[in-house]
Design a protein around this motif. Structure first.
Motif: not given
Length: 134
Positions: A76-105
């Motif tokens: 049907l389509e190409f689905f990537p087997p292994h990728s580190p980027w979803p974990i990096v994206t989730a970590l970045g979102f978690a840190v950015a959401a925490t940054g809303v609480v703790f500060g702009l930096w």
């Protein structure tokens, strides 16, 4: 995809009409109107995507009444087997959401990690199949 585009188009029209009526009748509640406008936008986006896919690829075997079962076989389509980027994206979102609480930096650090994760997801397989011969 034509049926899906029409279905989500109807949902978008419903939410758009509801948002207009709710906005007129409830003078003191902009939050409900904003939520209905966002719902309209999301349904319209899905409808637009389905319509574009139908125009690009034509009817699927599931959409045709004369199609055989074998017409839907194959990859049907190409689905990537292994990728580190979803974990990096989730970590970045978690840190950015925490940054809303703790500060702009901290938000800026998280946003940078999130942007790198999204760019990695988007461009991970950009050259896939470029060197292959038919």
């Amino acid at each position: 995809m034509k049926v899906e585009a029409i279905l989500f188009g109807g949902v978008a029209v419903f939410f758009g009409a509801t948002a207009v009526l709710y906005g007129v009748w409830s003078h003191a509640d902009p939050a409900g109107t904003a939520a209905l406008v966002v719902a309209f936008g999301m349904a319209a986006l899905v409808s637009f995507f389905c319509a574009v896919q139908y125009v690009r690829h034509g009817p699927r075997p599931q959409d045709r009444t004369d199609a055989e079962v074998a017409a839907g076989a194959g990859p049907l389509e190409f689905f990537p087997p292994h990728s580190p980027w979803p974990i990096v994206t989730a970590l970045g979102f978690a840190v950015a959401a925490t940054g809303v609480v703790f500060g702009l930096w901290l938000f800026l650090i998280g946003f940078g990690v999130l942007a790198r994760g999204v760019a990695g997801l988007v461009f991970q397989y950009v050259n896939r199949g470029a060197g292959q011969e038919d």
